[in-house]
Design an enzyme around this catalytic site. Sequence first.
Site, short mmCIF file in Angstrom:
data_model
loop_
_atom_site.label_atom_id
_atom_site.label_comp_id
_atom_site.label_asym_id
_atom_site.label_seq_id
_atom_site.Cartn_x
_atom_site.Cartn_y
_atom_site.Cartn_z
N SER C 64 32.87 -52.43 -35.68
CA SER C 64 32.48 -51.02 -35.56
C SER C 64 31.46 -50.74 -34.47
CB SER C 64 31.92 -50.51 -36.89
OG SER C 64 32.94 -50.42 -37.85
N LYS C 67 32.61 -48.69 -31.67
CA LYS C 67 32.75 -47.24 -31.73
C LYS C 67 31.78 -46.52 -30.80
CE LYS C 67 34.36 -47.49 -36.52
NZ LYS C 67 33.93 -47.46 -37.92
N TYR C 189 43.05 -48.91 -31.55
CA TYR C 189 41.85 -48.97 -32.40
C TYR C 189 41.58 -50.40 -32.90
CZ TYR C 189 38.77 -48.10 -36.38
OH TYR C 189 37.73 -48.14 -37.27
N TYR C 240 26.99 -46.69 -41.71
CA TYR C 240 27.80 -46.28 -42.85
C TYR C 240 26.96 -45.42 -43.79
CZ TYR C 240 30.40 -50.15 -40.85
OH TYR C 240 31.04 -51.00 -39.98
N VAL C 258 31.24 -54.91 -39.39
CA VAL C 258 31.48 -55.81 -40.53
C VAL C 258 31.61 -57.28 -40.11
CG1 VAL C 258 32.52 -54.10 -42.06
CG2 VAL C 258 33.96 -55.43 -40.50
#
Lengths: 304, 304, 304, 304
Positions: C64, C67, C189, C240, C258
């Site tokens: 992540s 991102k 992605y 998160y 993660v």
Amino acid sequence: MPDFNTILNTVFQEVTNQPDTGKVATYIPELACIDIEKFGIHLLDIDKNEYNVGDSQERFSIQSISKVLTLSMAMNLIGEKVWDRLDVEPSGDPFNHLSLLEQENGIPRNPLINAGAIVIADILVSELKNPKREFLEFVRQISGDTSIAYDEHVANSEKATGFKNYAAANLLKSYDNLKNDVLEVLDFYFYQCSLSMSCSQLCDTFYLFINRGKCKRQQDFLTVNQVKRINALMLTCGFYDEAGEFAFRVGLPGKSGVGGGIVALLPKKFCVAVWSPGLNKKGNSTRGMAVLERLTTLSDLSIF
Amino acid sequence: MPDFNTILNTVFQEVTNQPDTGKVATYIPELACIDIEKFGIHLLDIDKNEYNVGDSQERFSIQSISKVLTLSMAMNLIGEKVWDRLDVEPSGDPFNHLSLLEQENGIPRNPLINAGAIVIADILVSELKNPKREFLEFVRQISGDTSIAYDEHVANSEKATGFKNYAAANLLKSYDNLKNDVLEVLDFYFYQCSLSMSCSQLCDTFYLFINRGKCKRQQDFLTVNQVKRINALMLTCGFYDEAGEFAFRVGLPGKSGVGGGIVALLPKKFCVAVWSPGLNKKGNSTRGMAVLERLTTLSDLSIF
Amino acid sequence: MPDFNTILNTVFQEVTNQPDTGKVATYIPELACIDIEKFGIHLLDIDKNEYNVGDSQERFSIQSISKVLTLSMAMNLIGEKVWDRLDVEPSGDPFNHLSLLEQENGIPRNPLINAGAIVIADILVSELKNPKREFLEFVRQISGDTSIAYDEHVANSEKATGFKNYAAANLLKSYDNLKNDVLEVLDFYFYQCSLSMSCSQLCDTFYLFINRGKCKRQQDFLTVNQVKRINALMLTCGFYDEAGEFAFRVGLPGKSGVGGGIVALLPKKFCVAVWSPGLNKKGNSTRGMAVLERLTTLSDLSIF
Amino acid sequence: MPDFNTILNTVFQEVTNQPDTGKVATYIPELACIDIEKFGIHLLDIDKNEYNVGDSQERFSIQSISKVLTLSMAMNLIGEKVWDRLDVEPSGDPFNHLSLLEQENGIPRNPLINAGAIVIADILVSELKNPKREFLEFVRQISGDTSIAYDEHVANSEKATGFKNYAAANLLKSYDNLKNDVLEVLDFYFYQCSLSMSCSQLCDTFYLFINRGKCKRQQDFLTVNQVKRINALMLTCGFYDEAGEFAFRVGLPGKSGVGGGIVALLPKKFCVAVWSPGLNKKGNSTRGMAVLERLTTLSDLSIF
């Protein structure tokens, strides 16, 4: 008609032989001290034959079962206008009743969940001069039993501890769906829930709903159409988050209360009340549910 | 340090030239009659230089801005134990504040939303002998201004109409996350929100948060660590459902109130208060937001 | 600047002495076999001094963290138009990410949650001829390191098992907030998430965000304003459902993955990357969180 | 039995005289071109007398009505094991079907909402060698009509555009409540929904549910108990978010489809199918709902 005498005794025996996995409700302190072993069944058929077993004449706190009666009185008083402030859909949500109220701008899902019943209480407080006295009179007239009464200890116990109901009423008020003072409406609401009745008295009262709106003395209280709608609501919304399960397993309109009572009925045939204070996780009497499932199976009577 | 005098005047002019698309809050009746044209800015830098323009000395109802001050007092009194009953996450949800409380079993998301601030109020009611008087004294000491006072008309106005707060407090009580009586806690809460202060007084008070916990007179009220955490909370949770937008566009910790005030700050540099009563849909002053965005752009000062 | 060398070694020692309560993520099969004992820290200050300890040169799946990089590329390509399809608010909800998407009609809360990052991926698929190649090239240019690459095993592992991402992408498509084919967008992605980088390489890349949009070789990739906004997003949305906690305890913008990586930064001062694969319940590296909390405490450096 | 001939003609006339406020469903492109003026009613009583009016012999896409038939086949195949993966409660939620699935960890509320029907489809795909062929055969056997067939144009149209169903199936898969491949299950699901049947054929098929599990040729397909349960599910869950309203106004178990069809029934008495493609906001045929409300009122036949 099946042999209800044999069926009730069979079912009573079967269920008594199983351990009761339910627990007595503790959130209303006054209800917490009930003897979990209490167990009664009463059945009244359309021809006024009565069948019973166990503690069927002993009074208990009917709690949410009263919501059907206040709804009936409100429909009797203002008819379809009730639905301007309430919906008729199952709530279907085990854990967030106030959430729904918030998401739906203060319109309760139906009159048989707490928020909806509080709106109905508000209607009665608006329409009646002395709501507590007049509602009690209404129940006494339907049942033909003037000994029915509130249990003030229970009412006051819930008044002191029913914070979720205060939250719901204030939330309704914030959406302008409560016309009277919060405390005044809740005072009435806690009293209505405290009605103390036996299985036998519940059957006398709910005879109305199997007899197309006429009570046992054939006096009209509701129209045929109103009775059909109230029966429909009991089926889709009468058992908190377990309404689907009850329809699925039992197949009768009905209403439960946290006092351990359940009343259920087959229109034009019979109504039946069960009392056993042990509740399952969803707040319904475990033995009451078991009794009714076995009863409809053995009698092969259900609306489906 | 940039030339704040020029910047404030430029920004004030720019924003005044735009029509105010905001609307005055009406849900607290006493606030509904504020003149929407009121507009003031006050800036206080770490060296105690002051800059202002417009109605910067006029008092208004600080409302939710007070939540930062009660939180500060609670942390001052019981330290980290505050977080046993509260979380520190953004609520992020525009429409269902009570829903979250229900889903999260009565633990408010953070101390800057209403439910969280009510828990903080409950802590102060538990810890203080005379909560209203002692909290007011706390604010007066931080600001060094003994003229700061509650506006009882505003407090009583909200006491009569703040049904969502009654709902939230009762819901907290049902989860046993309110130790004192609902009405007693809310009485304090409505008073804290009614504090009447000017932009200038707000800067004097919030100097604490740019000066590592020491007030203008260099007296310690919070530890460095506590100040960092409160500033973090202001950034992530200070603007209702628009906290992300404010961080994104302005980039400063801050707190808004429905009276139209916003206070924001850059640690070790300056704090600034703006007042303009027209609110956007999310409850934040439209002109206040515009002022702060332009201010950080023109000064090139932000935490990012 | 504090003595980062001593601080990093102290923190590394402290944290190593504590048992790791985290667990390696298992939902992407290819990641489940990582050695939980891996542990590295790398810090790069604005003057390009480097400090490191442990496995700081070993590559891991940044997941992540990517991102932030795709968002940067999208803003570089189409600027503020990004926000037509995305919001900038914290999601704040631990358990129902798709729920939010549904309630908010297909507009993801922010670009750092999965649904938002999938919209960003869709933008890149629309804007680029060869999205995978060109995005990799973008990361290589920012970092100045042409050895950075995708890990196809990880990408394919997630492609075979990432059902929640397929659900999110299809839900976005149903709201017409995905312009390209679902499988094409997710293919990109899953590749972006599979980027394999070391703590050292992450610092080289994120130098951009402490240096007002210029990479280590002083080439412009983002405007000052864009960097401020991305930093604000990292602070409010980068962890998160633990973004508030991170801001509260650490006080730096950052992003976790993660794979066990976290990168965090203080604008104009330094950026730091930590890698330890044991994750807490919210999906963030337990040791990574601990390292960063201790680092900001010992160095007294935070944005607040 | 009432004079159904007169009643149907009366109701047909009454409803035709009112403007149709419904709109044809457009989200499945192939369905968008249906003539909104189509209108047919067919009634079959327990003695196999038939009554009809309007376009009762014209075939249309039965869509969600097929869910009752796949459920029946699944119960026929694996009995009560169906309920290991599904609940039987009303969904009651107009706007967030995937939310519920997420909150309830991948257990759909009931088999008549899309997510639930996809689980049923998964069961059939697991249990059958050639699911599409065998399910069609099952429907043909129940109805005694070998001309019933899928409409491949409709199936393919939904396959290309049914993104919410792809989202639901992937979400189920992420909770491990889908055993087969997502695309394989949805391929079957889109075919089952594309079944093309007339009101007359629907009555022939649903005769099973008024005849205690035996089809018109008296062949057993379901046990009495299974039929009661499926009827209960139709009553509590058969009309999307309008199940309560339908029970309240009509008082019959039934199931609607976005093709504009509704089938309803009174156990042991009759079943009736209506087709009119104009839908209300909740996705149910407006004229169909009106017909059934008038029919039960005029005939005084309902389960309540």
